[in-house]
Scaffold this active site. Structure first.
Site, PDB file in Angstrom:
ATOM      1  CD  GLU B 200      40.355  85.324  40.127  1.00 26.51           C
ATOM      2  OE1 GLU B 200      39.463  84.780  40.923  1.00 26.51           O
ATOM      3  OE2 GLU B 200      41.403  84.970  40.160  1.00 26.51           O
ATOM      4  CG  HIS B 269      45.815  76.812  34.842  1.00 25.13           C
ATOM      5  ND1 HIS B 269      45.118  75.718  35.467  1.00 25.13           N
ATOM      6  CD2 HIS B 269      45.884  77.693  35.875  1.00 25.13           C
ATOM      7  CE1 HIS B 269      44.856  75.996  36.837  1.00 25.13           C
ATOM      8  NE2 HIS B 269      45.441  77.408  37.269  1.00 25.13           N
TER       9      HIS B 269
END
Lengths: 357, 466
Positions: B200, B269
């Protein structure tokens, strides 16, 4: 390296029992050759390196006088890197991106010293209207994309610029500078991977000036031969004497040929040295004065080129006159930077967003 | 022994799926690990393997059947030494409909719907009525999911501007981890739809650099949880550069992906980053609720000269809304929308919280309290005017947010109401949010942690002194 491999053993015809030399499983560029420059070219390099040296010395002075604030990282000692590499580039299509030690790279790209100095003093006429400072300067016009203050950030950003060159098919190459310190950042390797995977036209340049702030390469890097850092990404690396502008220029030619032929990225490690501290506020306790002096005496890039120029028949007067011109340019930029007004208070609120919503 | 094969739950949010293809036929012998069927979930088409050995006695749901609920018996397997034809008789009614109705027998080890508080967050979508002043009267509407709306927005912009491209993990060949980029690779090719490695930080930097060079990247994060690794480029490289360059360096990029709590995926998450990004000058932050807003604002985001953080919501992807059928439906950035009109109290929310607020408003209406629901849509720049106007009308604000309370968007709304609307306030501004803890995994705790309609209702009554 091909040269080393071939010279290691006697040839197979002579010694039937010896196994054949290992075939390199990945292509490599040829060993760079020191650039053969004519007198005019050498004079131009001399002029550019001297401009960076004198500009940085003056910036150091202005810092001492309190006219420049914050962080100010000087390029003194590393001049041959920027000049040798950037002189080989095509200004009309290639891009350059670097970290916070950016003044030299900008000057080597022909950006007006006045607007750089005015940025250092935080004035309205500065290249970033006084809002960027030493570490954050950009010139889209010159395809110079900064000037980034976060160590290593410019490496994936540079890969992004290279992505653009490839996407647009504009034939350009990105030159992305970073230091030996940044070479240990994780994002550098994320960028290596993608650049190699996608065969992006980029030259990664590690300016190894031996010290990441106060930590020497050996104290921070498990593999201190930084040119090898691309190997596991299939990025060939070359180690270059960064104190010799003609060696640097030769390596730049090799690297550009490699990248322009569509072979993907290449990594150059430029062995260089900074004479000054990491920034103006660095007490430099991590190395001796003798060490610095020894490099200055033996390997100064400007003095070395001066000797070659003299050998080539350039008179002392001619060199002195260049020196005088440079001093005048630097003095003028310092005056400009001191006399320019500060940004108008209304500038505080501009350029946050491009559009209004 | 006869073994019932049931429609499996193949993702945390799957409640039904399409039985795309049978790979076995009646009479086939199967052993564990054999692929029985292909099942299309809300995220992907997946292969479904046999767990037991036996002979396929009866296929109860034919291939191509949509909306097969999780837990429905889809086939019957005859065990070793058993007569397959007899086994086929066992589930009395072979009609798929009938089986579906009879299926939920709790003692049969039924894979019932996964317990999750997240489901309650989207309960009201069906009832949501979306009216937008931007849409001309009489415009034809098309029903589509948020997922499709986002995809269409990207595809439309890619058709008209070659500089626009999409990059991210699994956006191309996999068709998107949440299927948002479905079909884009096929239409635009691998030059413009680019799978990245799982890096990322690196690809956020590559995207930002490409934007500096003049392209218009759409960088997808599989979820914004992972964008935390890339937040340096979003903030330091993308948000600040225009300012630091005195307006020379533009970064027209869209960082997009699902944000906020999903179902039963626990703390790492499940996080709403809206307040993080909305804190940063130099960014535009958008968090739509409906499919129409997702489409119109995504198109605006791609066209913007500024870096945009576009916060989607996984639980909303599969929800359907009416979307105006217009050639070029673009909404203005920075404008909130009144999602429901009312006079007694104002609910200020965004993203999935809007559904919760609308649901609460519906309940309150039964008790004679008319709540107005402001859907912020853009979080930076925030549409203060719409919030304050609604406050002037109702004199009360309850903030509804699927996220933590501390230093939240709700906190900002409360500050704005106090600083700029103090004289209009008849009660303190209340925040109804998730509980101030990392999101737990256990179903009961998850339910307790997430924002709830009942709490919104209670808060509204409190500020209305009822």
């Amino acid at each position: 390296m091909a040269k080393a491999a071939s010279s290691k053993r006697s040839s197979p015809e002579k010694d039937a029992t010896a196994s054949p030399p290992p075939t390199p499983n990945r292509p490599r560029p040829p060993e760079p050759k020191r650039h053969k420059a004519d007198k005019a070219e050498m004079l131009e390099y001399y002029r550019q390196m001297l401009l960076i040296r004198r500009f940085e010395e003056r910036a150091g002075q202005l810092y001492g006088l309190g006219l420049i604030g914050g962080f100010c990282h000087l390029y003194i000692g590393q001049e041959a890197v920027a000049v040798g590499l950037q002189s080989a580039m095509d200004f009309s299509k290639d891009s350059v991106i670097t970290g916070y030690r950016d003044h030299g790279h900008m000057l080597a790209y022909g950006i007006d010293p006045k607007v750089i100095m005015a940025e250092l003093t935080g004035r309205e006429a500065g290249i970033s209207k006084g809002k960027g400072g030493s570490m954050h300067m950009f010139s889209v016009e010159h395809k110079f994309y900064g000037g980034h203050g976060i160590v290593g950030a410019q490496v994936p950003l540079g890969a992004g610029l290279a992505f653009k060159h490839k996407y647009a098919g504009d034939g350009g190459v990105c030159l992305a500078y970073f230091g030996d310190g940044a070479a240990n950042q994780g994002q550098v390797y994320e960028a290596f991977n993608m650049a190699s995977l996608w065969a992006l036209p980029i030259i990664f340049v590690i300016e190894n000036n031996q010290y990441a702030m106060g930590t020497s390469v050996n104290r921070a890097s498990a593999e201190d031969q930084l040119y090898k850092r691309g190997e596991s990404f299939r990025i060939p690396g070359l180690q270059v004497d960064g104190m010799d502008v003609l060696e640097v220029r030769g390596a730049a030619t090799t690297a550009l040929e490699w990248v322009r032929s569509g072979k993907g990225p290449i990594l150059l490690e430029l062995k260089t040295y900074r004479y000054r501290g990491h920034s103006m506020s660095d007490p430099a306790k991590y190395r001796s004065r003798e060490e610095v002096q020894a490099v200055r005496d033996k390997s100064d890039p400007i003095e070395a080129l001066k000797r070659e120029l003299e050998k080539a028949g350039v008179s002392e007067d001619e060199l002195k006159s260049i020196d005088k011109d440079i001093r005048a340019i630097v003095a003028e930029s310092a005056d400009f930077a001191e006399q320019s007004p500060e940004p108008d208070p209304s500038e505080l609120y501009t350029d946050v967003l491009v559009e209004s919503y | 022994m006869t073994i019932e094969i049931k429609m499996p739950a193949l993702s945390p949010t799957m409640e039904e799926g399409t039985l795309a293809k049978w790979l076995v036929k009646e009479g086939d012998t199967v052993s564990s690990g054999d692929i029985l069927a292909e099942i299309e979930t809300d995220k992907a088409t997946m292969e479904f393997e046999a767990v037991d050995e036996g002979t396929v006695a009866k296929i109860l749901i034919p291939e191509g059947t949509d909306e097969v609920k999780v837990g429905t018996v889809i086939a019957v397997l005859a065990g070793e030494g058993e007569d397959a034809s007899a086994a086929a008789e066992a589930p009395a009614k072979p009609e798929p409909k009938a089986v579906q109705e009879e299926a939920p027998a709790p003692e049969s080890g039924e894979p019932t719907k996964m317990e999750t508080g997240a489901r309650n967050l989207v309960a009201s979508v069906e009832k949501a009525e979306i009216r937008d002043p931007e849409v001309p009267e009489g415009t034809e509407m098309v029903r589509m999911t948020v997922r499709e709306a986002l995809r269409d927005a990207m595809a439309e912009e890619m058709r008209t501007d070659d500089r626009v491209f999409v990059m991210g993990e699994e956006v191309a060949e996999y068709q998107g981890a949440y299927k948002v980029t479905q079909g884009l690779l096929e239409e635009f090719g691998d030059r413009r739809v680019i799978d990245t490695p799982i890096t990322e930080y690196g690809f956020a930097g590559v995207g930002t650099g490409a934007a500096m060079g003049g392209l218009r990247p759409i960088v997808e994060f599989m979820t914004f949880n992972f964008a935390m690794q890339a937040i340096d480029h979003i903030i330091n490289s993308a948000a600040k550069t225009n300012y630091m360059s005195g307006g020379q360096m533009r970064i027209p990029i869209v960082f997009r992906g699902p944000n906020g709590a999903a179902a039963r995926v626990a703390a790492q998450h499940s996080q709403n980053f809206a307040a993080w990004y909305a804190h940063v000058p130099g960014l535009v932050v958008i968090a739509p609720y409906s499919a129409a807003d997702a489409k119109g604002l995504m198109k605006a985001a791609i066209r913007s000269e500024d870096p945009v953080v576009f916060l989607e919501n996984e639980l909303m992807y599969g929800q359907s809304f009416d979307v105006p059928k217009l050639d070029d439906y673009v909404l203005p950035i920075g404008k909130a929308r009144i999602a429901r009109e009312g006079k007694d109290v104002t609910f200020v929310s965004y993203s999935i919280g809007v559904g919760v607020a609308l649901d609460a408003a519906g309940k309150l209406a039964e008790e004679g309290i008319e709540a107005e629901v402001v859907d912020l849509r853009t979080l930076r720049p925030l549409d203060r005017e719409t919030v304050l106007k609604s406050l002037a009308k109702t004199n009360r604000i309850v903030c509804v947010e699927e996220g933590w309370p501390t230093c939240s968007i709700s906190a900002e709304i409360a500050a704005i109401a106090m600083e700029e609307g103090f004289d209009d306030l008849d009660a303190p501004v209340l925040r109804v949010t998730n509980v101030d803890v990392p999101l737990p995994y256990a179903a009961n705790l998850e339910k307790l942690a997430l924002v709830k309609v009942e709490d919104v209702v209670a808060a509204a009554k409190k500020v209305c002194y009822r």
